[in-house]
Write a protein that holds these residues in place. Structure first.
Motif, PDB file in Angstrom:
ATOM      1  N   ILE A  22       2.351  -9.314  -0.587  1.00  0.00           N
ATOM      2  CA  ILE A  22       2.009  -8.750   0.709  1.00  0.00           C
ATOM      3  C   ILE A  22       2.584  -7.342   0.757  1.00  0.00           C
ATOM      4  CG2 ILE A  22       2.294  -8.947   3.208  1.00  0.00           C
ATOM      5  CD1 ILE A  22       2.594 -11.978   2.818  1.00  0.00           C
ATOM      6  N   ILE A  23       1.718  -6.348   0.814  1.00  0.00           N
ATOM      7  CA  ILE A  23       2.153  -4.959   0.891  1.00  0.00           C
ATOM      8  C   ILE A  23       2.080  -4.563   2.359  1.00  0.00           C
ATOM      9  CG2 ILE A  23       1.774  -2.614   0.097  1.00  0.00           C
ATOM     10  CD1 ILE A  23       2.571  -4.540  -2.125  1.00  0.00           C
ATOM     11  N   ALA A  24       3.240  -4.361   2.964  1.00  0.00           N
ATOM     12  CA  ALA A  24       3.301  -4.153   4.408  1.00  0.00           C
ATOM     13  C   ALA A  24       4.475  -3.262   4.767  1.00  0.00           C
ATOM     14  CB  ALA A  24       3.452  -5.500   5.123  1.00  0.00           C
ATOM     15  N   PRO A  25       4.362  -2.520   5.866  1.00  0.00           N
ATOM     16  CA  PRO A  25       5.514  -1.756   6.352  1.00  0.00           C
ATOM     17  C   PRO A  25       6.527  -2.686   7.010  1.00  0.00           C
ATOM     18  CG  PRO A  25       3.660  -1.474   7.833  1.00  0.00           C
ATOM     19  CD  PRO A  25       3.156  -2.287   6.679  1.00  0.00           C
ATOM     20  N   VAL A  26       7.694  -2.185   7.280  1.00  0.00           N
ATOM     21  CA  VAL A  26       8.681  -2.938   8.049  1.00  0.00           C
ATOM     22  C   VAL A  26       8.106  -3.259   9.426  1.00  0.00           C
ATOM     23  CG1 VAL A  26      10.698  -1.995   6.873  1.00  0.00           C
ATOM     24  CG2 VAL A  26       9.722  -0.766   8.833  1.00  0.00           C
ATOM     25  N   ARG A  27       8.579  -4.337  10.033  1.00  0.00           N
ATOM     26  CA  ARG A  27       8.256  -4.699  11.414  1.00  0.00           C
ATOM     27  C   ARG A  27       6.748  -4.772  11.668  1.00  0.00           C
ATOM     28  NH1 ARG A  27      12.337  -7.181  12.364  1.00  0.00           N
ATOM     29  NH2 ARG A  27      11.537  -7.332  14.503  1.00  0.00           N
ATOM     30  N   ALA A 106       6.103  -1.891  -1.263  1.00  0.00           N
ATOM     31  CA  ALA A 106       5.100  -0.837  -1.064  1.00  0.00           C
ATOM     32  C   ALA A 106       5.453   0.415  -1.862  1.00  0.00           C
ATOM     33  CB  ALA A 106       4.987  -0.492   0.422  1.00  0.00           C
ATOM     34  N   PHE A 107       6.727   0.627  -2.133  1.00  0.00           N
ATOM     35  CA  PHE A 107       7.151   1.829  -2.842  1.00  0.00           C
ATOM     36  C   PHE A 107       7.024   1.689  -4.365  1.00  0.00           C
ATOM     37  CE2 PHE A 107       9.554   1.908   1.176  1.00  0.00           C
ATOM     38  CZ  PHE A 107       9.094   3.122   1.674  1.00  0.00           C
ATOM     39  N   VAL A 108       6.806   0.467  -4.845  1.00  0.00           N
ATOM     40  CA  VAL A 108       6.703   0.249  -6.295  1.00  0.00           C
ATOM     41  C   VAL A 108       5.438  -0.542  -6.634  1.00  0.00           C
ATOM     42  CG1 VAL A 108       9.178   0.402  -6.775  1.00  0.00           C
ATOM     43  CG2 VAL A 108       8.189  -1.797  -6.100  1.00  0.00           C
ATOM     44  N   PHE A 109       4.381  -0.346  -5.849  1.00  0.00           N
ATOM     45  CA  PHE A 109       3.180  -1.148  -6.050  1.00  0.00           C
ATOM     46  C   PHE A 109       2.575  -0.940  -7.436  1.00  0.00           C
ATOM     47  CE2 PHE A 109       1.547   2.844  -4.292  1.00  0.00           C
ATOM     48  CZ  PHE A 109       0.453   3.113  -5.095  1.00  0.00           C
ATOM     49  N   ARG A 110       2.670   0.282  -7.957  1.00  0.00           N
ATOM     50  CA  ARG A 110       2.105   0.532  -9.286  1.00  0.00           C
ATOM     51  C   ARG A 110       2.849  -0.260 -10.352  1.00  0.00           C
ATOM     52  NH1 ARG A 110       1.649   5.640  -6.891  1.00  0.00           N
ATOM     53  NH2 ARG A 110      -0.501   6.416  -6.798  1.00  0.00           N
ATOM     54  N   ARG A 111       4.156  -0.332 -10.213  1.00  0.00           N
ATOM     55  CA  ARG A 111       4.923  -1.068 -11.217  1.00  0.00           C
ATOM     56  C   ARG A 111       4.674  -2.573 -11.100  1.00  0.00           C
ATOM     57  NH1 ARG A 111      11.337  -0.593 -12.905  1.00  0.00           N
ATOM     58  NH2 ARG A 111      11.114  -1.981 -14.716  1.00  0.00           N
ATOM     59  N   ILE A 112       4.514  -3.062  -9.881  1.00  0.00           N
ATOM     60  CA  ILE A 112       4.194  -4.479  -9.698  1.00  0.00           C
ATOM     61  C   ILE A 112       2.858  -4.800 -10.346  1.00  0.00           C
ATOM     62  CG2 ILE A 112       3.559  -6.207  -7.965  1.00  0.00           C
ATOM     63  CD1 ILE A 112       5.668  -4.963  -6.130  1.00  0.00           C
ATOM     64  N   ARG A 120      -2.495 -10.328  -7.146  1.00  0.00           N
ATOM     65  CA  ARG A 120      -3.407 -10.100  -6.031  1.00  0.00           C
ATOM     66  C   ARG A 120      -2.610  -9.516  -4.872  1.00  0.00           C
ATOM     67  NH1 ARG A 120      -5.638 -16.074  -5.761  1.00  0.00           N
ATOM     68  NH2 ARG A 120      -3.526 -16.426  -6.554  1.00  0.00           N
ATOM     69  N   PHE A 121      -3.294  -8.730  -4.042  1.00  0.00           N
ATOM     70  CA  PHE A 121      -2.588  -7.991  -3.008  1.00  0.00           C
ATOM     71  C   PHE A 121      -3.207  -8.208  -1.632  1.00  0.00           C
ATOM     72  CE2 PHE A 121      -1.834  -5.858  -6.999  1.00  0.00           C
ATOM     73  CZ  PHE A 121      -0.461  -5.637  -6.972  1.00  0.00           C
ATOM     74  N   LEU A 122      -2.314  -8.489  -0.671  1.00  0.00           N
ATOM     75  CA  LEU A 122      -2.674  -8.548   0.739  1.00  0.00           C
ATOM     76  C   LEU A 122      -2.035  -7.348   1.419  1.00  0.00           C
ATOM     77  CD1 LEU A 122      -2.042 -12.338   1.528  1.00  0.00           C
ATOM     78  CD2 LEU A 122      -4.267 -11.203   1.416  1.00  0.00           C
ATOM     79  N   PHE A 123      -2.831  -6.558   2.121  1.00  0.00           N
ATOM     80  CA  PHE A 123      -2.312  -5.392   2.837  1.00  0.00           C
ATOM     81  C   PHE A 123      -2.263  -5.734   4.321  1.00  0.00           C
ATOM     82  CE2 PHE A 123      -4.777  -3.820  -0.831  1.00  0.00           C
ATOM     83  CZ  PHE A 123      -3.735  -3.267  -1.566  1.00  0.00           C
ATOM     84  N   LEU A 166      -5.240   0.157  -5.092  1.00  0.00           N
ATOM     85  CA  LEU A 166      -5.403  -1.211  -5.568  1.00  0.00           C
ATOM     86  C   LEU A 166      -6.498  -1.958  -4.814  1.00  0.00           C
ATOM     87  CD1 LEU A 166      -1.621  -2.228  -5.660  1.00  0.00           C
ATOM     88  CD2 LEU A 166      -3.024  -1.552  -7.628  1.00  0.00           C
ATOM     89  N   PRO A 167      -7.165  -2.875  -5.485  1.00  0.00           N
ATOM     90  CA  PRO A 167      -8.072  -3.781  -4.770  1.00  0.00           C
ATOM     91  C   PRO A 167      -7.245  -4.818  -4.025  1.00  0.00           C
ATOM     92  CG  PRO A 167      -7.964  -4.406  -7.065  1.00  0.00           C
ATOM     93  CD  PRO A 167      -7.156  -3.132  -6.941  1.00  0.00           C
ATOM     94  N   GLY A 168      -7.780  -5.366  -2.969  1.00  0.00           N
ATOM     95  CA  GLY A 168      -7.048  -6.371  -2.222  1.00  0.00           C
ATOM     96  C   GLY A 168      -7.753  -6.723  -0.932  1.00  0.00           C
TER      97      GLY A 168
END
Length: 273
Positions: A22-27, A106-112, A120-123, A166-168
């Motif tokens: 899950i790629i998401a901001p805080v809060r 979110a800051f290391v999505f490329r490395r993940i 797979r990614f959920l935004f 990224l796709p997601g």
């Protein structure tokens, strides 16, 4: 450090299969989303694991040279460690798929994406002003409203960079709280699992809310209730910090106060695959 590269042989070098991040901001409601997913019989979504902070160091140059001859530079050793830790947690759960939601991802999505080529990614998106407001309220002494808005923007921009690269599947907090069943059905379709009604009453799952601790996700009473509840009203225009206007426009959020549960008309610019 050598730039991270994909595993030479994923079938051999990775234990974790098709993990979900899950790629998401805080809060942004990521704890709520992960609790609903964790209530699924096939999905394991533990508390924030912060695995990206696990690092490997060589005590001697000889060790570095020796492992290098095996094709194991520092980055790949860290990837092996990350994979082993997450896979261990999945095995402990007895489920099939791991879902991880640490906001810092979110800051290391490329490395993940490099570490797990089949990830797979959920935004998860939320009105940027609501994110900043909640970030301030989480610790008003540490972050005044202006500081919270600027700090939140770092995460918001990182999430947007990931969405572009990224796709997601994109999920909005306002849709999750306004129409949780429809939203979770769409997530389940993306993850190729059947929707389970118990996801809406995640508190009925034994131990689901037992380990909610400050610093590892939302720990407050609302999320401890064990069910999806309506969201707060979106901030009125006069409370929208100027620094967040551009990202609001990018994410299709109007600069007007509306009930969070009525945000179905928002423009979705996310990628889905």
């Amino acid at each position: 450090m050598i730039a991270p590269r994909p595993p030479a042989d994923p079938a051999r070098d990775r234990l974790l299969r098709r993990p979900v991040f899950i790629i998401a901001p805080v809060r942004s409601g990521s704890t709520l989303l992960r609790l609903t997913l964790n209530a699924h019989s096939r999905l394991h979504a533990p508390h924030e694991l912060h695995f990206r902070r696990l690092e490997v160091a060589h005590a001697t140059r000889l060790a570095e040279r020796s492992l290098g001859l095996l094709g194991l530079d520092r980055a790949e050793l860290e990837h092996l460690l990350w994979d082993r830790v997450l896979h261990r947690e999945l095995l402990r759960s007895g489920k099939e798929t791991l879902v991880e939601k640490t906001p810092g991802n979110a800051f290391v999505f490329r490395r993940i994406a490099t570490c797990w080529p089949d990830a797979r990614f959920l935004f998860l998106l939320r009105h940027p002003a609501a994110v900043a407001r909640s970030w301030h309220e989480a610790d008003p002494v540490k972050r005044n409203p202006e500081h919270a808005a600027h700090d939140a923007l770092r995460y918001l921009n990182a999430v947007e960079r990931a969405r572009r690269a990224l796709p997601g599947h994109t999920v909005r907090y306002e849709e999750l709280t306004g129409d949780p069943e429809a939203t979770l059905r769409s997530v389940c379709d993306f993850l190729e699992v059947s929707f389970e009604p118990g996801m809406l009453e995640y508190g009925q799952v034994p131990g689901a809310t037992a380990r909610l601790e400050k610093g590892l996700g939302d720990w407050r009473e609302k999320v401890r209730s064990g069910r999806v509840q309506p969201g707060r009203e979106l901030p009125p225009p006069e409370e929208l910090p100027a620094v967040l206007r551009e990202i609001c426009e990018t994410w299709g959020y109007p600069a007007s106060g509306r009930d969070a549960g009525s945000a179905a008309g928002l423009v979705d610019t996310g990628r889905v695959s």
